[in-house]
Design a protein around this motif. Structure first.
Motif, mmCIF file in Angstrom:
data_model
loop_
_atom_site.group_PDB
_atom_site.id
_atom_site.type_symbol
_atom_site.label_atom_id
_atom_site.label_comp_id
_atom_site.label_asym_id
_atom_site.label_seq_id
_atom_site.Cartn_x
_atom_site.Cartn_y
_atom_site.Cartn_z
ATOM 1 N N PRO A 10 0.824 -1.210 0.000
ATOM 2 C CA PRO A 10 0.000 0.000 0.000
ATOM 3 C C PRO A 10 0.859 1.261 0.000
ATOM 4 O O PRO A 10 1.952 1.291 0.572
ATOM 5 C CB PRO A 10 -0.808 -0.127 1.292
ATOM 6 N N ASP A 11 0.343 2.312 -0.604
ATOM 7 C CA ASP A 11 1.101 3.555 -0.726
ATOM 8 C C ASP A 11 1.501 4.135 0.629
ATOM 9 O O ASP A 11 2.564 4.751 0.752
ATOM 10 C CB ASP A 11 0.277 4.590 -1.504
ATOM 11 N N TRP A 12 0.655 3.928 1.646
ATOM 12 C CA TRP A 12 0.953 4.569 2.922
ATOM 13 C C TRP A 12 2.199 4.004 3.582
ATOM 14 O O TRP A 12 2.796 4.667 4.441
ATOM 15 C CB TRP A 12 -0.253 4.507 3.864
ATOM 16 N N TYR A 13 2.623 2.788 3.194
ATOM 17 C CA TYR A 13 3.848 2.219 3.762
ATOM 18 C C TYR A 13 5.034 3.156 3.555
ATOM 19 O O TYR A 13 5.898 3.284 4.427
ATOM 20 C CB TYR A 13 4.165 0.881 3.106
ATOM 21 N N GLN A 14 5.081 3.790 2.383
ATOM 22 C CA GLN A 14 6.216 4.657 2.055
ATOM 23 C C GLN A 14 6.160 5.995 2.789
ATOM 24 O O GLN A 14 7.140 6.737 2.810
ATOM 25 C CB GLN A 14 6.240 4.926 0.537
ATOM 26 N N GLN A 15 5.006 6.292 3.392
ATOM 27 C CA GLN A 15 4.830 7.607 4.006
ATOM 28 C C GLN A 15 4.959 7.600 5.532
ATOM 29 O O GLN A 15 4.815 8.632 6.169
ATOM 30 C CB GLN A 15 3.451 8.167 3.618
ATOM 31 N N VAL A 16 5.242 6.435 6.105
ATOM 32 C CA VAL A 16 5.397 6.364 7.559
ATOM 33 C C VAL A 16 6.730 6.990 7.970
ATOM 34 O O VAL A 16 7.775 6.684 7.389
ATOM 35 C CB VAL A 16 5.325 4.905 8.053
ATOM 36 N N ALA A 17 6.666 7.872 8.936
ATOM 37 C CA ALA A 17 7.884 8.514 9.434
ATOM 38 C C ALA A 17 8.470 7.671 10.565
ATOM 39 O O ALA A 17 7.841 7.514 11.614
ATOM 40 C CB ALA A 17 7.565 9.922 9.935
ATOM 41 N N THR A 18 9.634 7.102 10.337
ATOM 42 C CA THR A 18 10.315 6.338 11.388
ATOM 43 C C THR A 18 11.743 6.837 11.512
ATOM 44 O O THR A 18 12.290 7.462 10.594
ATOM 45 C CB THR A 18 10.333 4.828 11.085
ATOM 46 N N ARG A 19 12.346 6.555 12.645
ATOM 47 C CA ARG A 19 13.732 6.986 12.889
ATOM 48 C C ARG A 19 14.412 5.953 13.774
ATOM 49 O O ARG A 19 13.744 5.288 14.587
ATOM 50 C CB ARG A 19 13.755 8.380 13.515
#
Length: 679
Positions: A10-19
């Motif tokens: 899904p497209d939202w996978y690429q938009q998750v902000a992680t660090r």
């Protein structure tokens, strides 16, 4: 931590902000976090960098701001082998920070696949486990009716989980997705630092009762699950195993884990235990009286064990083992026998008879707030069935006095004979249990009866005060204005500011009620033209289940105003403070609303008492929740495993120490929590 750009996700996978979480001790990455940059920098980064130096935790009491002594954290392996995942969470949901500044709540169905693709998880050494630094990570979504409006509030009591064998928590989904052990919590959690020492925190409930950590391990799958299905006798062995057989086997394994602990799979007699619990399942499914009651449940297992002679001296791990061994022997000797041939379960049989009578669907529509019978599926039928079983058990329990229970719960005139009302009470208790109320308590059941009668529908009032607005309840027989100004109050000498007028945030929660002039422990509640005489214990439960109040943070105080000079408002204020974990402002003077024509919004006016005492600017007093010296345990959304037969060295998730140390004598430093956000 992001998946490869060319993956079919899904497209939202690429938009998750992680660090990355980088250890201050070793300089190595020890995990991953999903928080927005500003929040990460101010509230999480420093503590997260020390997560590998936090082998202990403290209980934090949000109602009093105190902390307990330190306790060892449970762990499935070495703390140095833990991979930390930090994000906000709520029951059944992971709240992921997105790159555009928003937050995306994902349930276990979405979270599992997303977590499965995290390279930082999939490439961990085999001996590593996961420290899930997420609030409520050990429980599925809340099935309470109505759904609580704010699960991030410290006032939130926790979720209702009618069937923990079918509802997966985020922690269990993470364990299944990664094949690793997981540490998680049955409540809000956070971190704390003081004088260079870092610890984890576990938030107590509003009454100061302790919540718990837990350890989960992956559910069996593939060939392992197929082998267990054969051991349980749910599959023929050596042949094809259907999805239905696998699902049934998983329910049995989960039931054993919730009874004996997450590590029961390693017990030498696990196969025997599995055959025993499967025998109960066979007898349940083979009994045509229970065809429509749904699958094997933990409710069923608990009742079969408690009713069997092998558990006559009490239910513990040894007793459960004996009952399951007897079940396996019974099924082997009389294959195809019904459940009632093995154990007497009159409440279950009575519930089955009720279900066959056709009342279940009508009751479910009301209790579960369904749009109609067409929304009834197997989960709803099972939920209603076991709610009925609990109701039957209450009314048939030794010592139950229907002469007092019926009029109290149903709000009938004192002295009403119970004849003819037992069925009405059974139906009410069934709906209350199904909705998520603990109706074993008559006060809770009676409050639910008032709820169904509309007590919350017509008593609401808006409030203003300080720099915010709020709401409350007016249970008096007077005509209630749309809004009450709580920033000022009137006395015979004139207007003055309330002592809470300069507080920041939402206005206090107003509660106006009339004391009963003849009974000091009874209040009069009027709504929809009817007046009910309500004992104080029931009134406390009415407040405790009022979603317009429980959705507010604990720092929002209650303003208690009696409309007459009777009863003991100070005592009631103390009891409200202790039950709700809130500050309560109260006065010993009777309070009216300002008369029509007074300037501004209506406000409270205090009257002179019958003995001539006159209110002044100091008429209001304050009751605060007290810190318990030996707090008990909060009810778990999912039952705790039975206690082990003897103490053993090392921490265990079911161990706890109620000691409140000297640290409880001072407020706790600022807590960095991971509580979820309602989006």
């Amino acid at each position: 931590m992001a998946p490869d750009p060319d993956e079919d996700v899904p497209d939202w996978y690429q938009q998750v902000a992680t660090r990355p979480i980088v250890s201050a001790l070793t300089g190595r990455q020890i995990g991953r976090a999903s928080h927005h940059a500003a929040e990460w920098a101010t509230a999480f980064e420093d503590d997260d960098r020390h997560l590998d130096r936090m082998p202990t935790y403290v209980h934090y009491y949000p109602a009093t701001g105190r902390i307990s002594a330190e306790h060892e954290l449970p762990r499935p392996g070495a703390e140095s082998a833990a991979y930390r995942l930090d994000a906000h969470g709520s029951p059944g949901r992971l709240h992921l920070a997105m790159r555009d500044g928003t937050v995306r709540p994902v349930d276990e169905r979405e979270a599992g696949p997303w977590l499965r693709r995290r390279k930082s998880l999939s490439t961990l050494p085999k001996d590593h486990w996961i420290d899930f630094v997420v609030c409520w990570s050990g429980v599925p979504g809340d099935r309470t009716v109505p759904v609580p409006p704010n699960t991030a509030s410290d006032a939130y009591a926790g979720p209702f989980v009618p069937d923990p064998l079918s509802s997966l928590s985020l922690g269990q989904q993470l364990a299944n997705s990664t094949g690793r052990g997981v540490r998680l919590s049955y409540g809000s959690q956070g971190t704390r630092s003081h004088d260079g020492r870092y610890t984890r925190t576990l938030f107590a409930d509003a009454q100061g009762r302790h919540r718990a950590w837990a350890l989960f391990r992956p559910d069996p799958e593939g060939p392992d699950l197929d082998r267990l299905a054969a051991v349980a006798g749910l599959s023929p062995g050596g042949g094809e195993v259907s999805d239905e057989m696998r699902a049934g086997t998983l329910r049995l394994v989960r039931a054993l884990r919730l009874t004996f602990g997450h590590d029961v799979d390693d017990a030498p007699d696990f196969a025997e235990l599995l055959r025993g619990v499967a025998a109960v399942d066979h007898m349940w499914r083979g009994d045509t009286d229970f065809d429509a009651a749904g699958p094997f449940t933990l409710d069923l297992l608990n009742r079969v064990v408690a009713a069997h002679p092998e558990a006559a001296s009490g239910v513990d791990r040894a007793a459960v083992r004996r009952v399951l061994a007897a079940a396996a022997d019974h099924w082997a000797a009389w294959p195809g026998d019904d459940l009632v041939g093995f154990v007497e379960v009159p409440a279950i049989e009575a519930a089955a008879q009720w279900m066959r009578g056709g009342d279940l669907e009508e009751e479910a529509v009301t209790a579960l707030d369904l749009s109609g019978p067409h929304e009834m599926g197997e989960p709803e039928r099972s939920r209603m069935f076991w709610a009925r079983v609990k109701a039957e058990e209450i009314l048939s329990a030794p010592g139950t006095n229907l002469d007092t229970r019926v009029p109290k719960v149903l709000h009938l005139p004192p002295g009403t004979r119970p004849n003819g009302y037992r069925g009405t009470l059974l139906d009410l208790l069934t709906r209350a249990f199904a909705a998520g109320r603990d109706a074993t308590d008559p006060d809770v059941a009676a409050a639910y009866d008032l709820d169904e009668s509309g007590v919350y529908a017509t008593t609401g009032v808006r409030t203003t005060g300080g720099d915010g607005s709020g709401d409350g309840r007016d249970y008096t027989a007077e005509r209630t204005p749309a809004t009450v100004d709580l920033a000022r109050f009137g006395t015979p000498s004139g207007m003055t500011d309330t002592p809470w007028a300069d507080r920041k945030g939402p206005a206090p929660y107003l509660v106006r009620v009339t004391p009963d002039g003849n009974a000091p422990d009874v209040l009069e509640l009027t709504f929809d033209g009817e007046t009910y005489r309500v004992p104080i214990g029931e009134f406390l439960e009415l407040l405790a289940h009022d979603t317009s109040l429980t959705g507010k943070e604990l720092d929002v105080p209650v303003v208690l105003a009696f409309s007459a000079h009777d009863g003991d408002p100070g005592d009631l204020a103390e009891r409200i403070a202790q039950r709700l974990g809130r500050t309560v402002w109260w006065t010993g003077f009777p309070a009216d609303l300002s008369p029509p024509g007074a300037p501004g919004k209506p406000f409270l006016t205090l009257r002179t008492t019958p003995d001539g005492a006159e209110p002044d600017a100091n008429a209001w007093q304050k009751a605060r929740p007290a810190q318990a010296t030996a707090p008990g345990d909060a009810p778990r959304p999912i039952q705790a495993p039975l206690a082990r037969p003897a103490a053993r060295p090392g921490p265990h998730p079911d161990d706890d120490d109620d000691d409140v140390s000297e640290a409880a004598a001072r407020p706790a430093p600022t807590e960095h929590g991971t509580r979820g956000r309602d989006e």
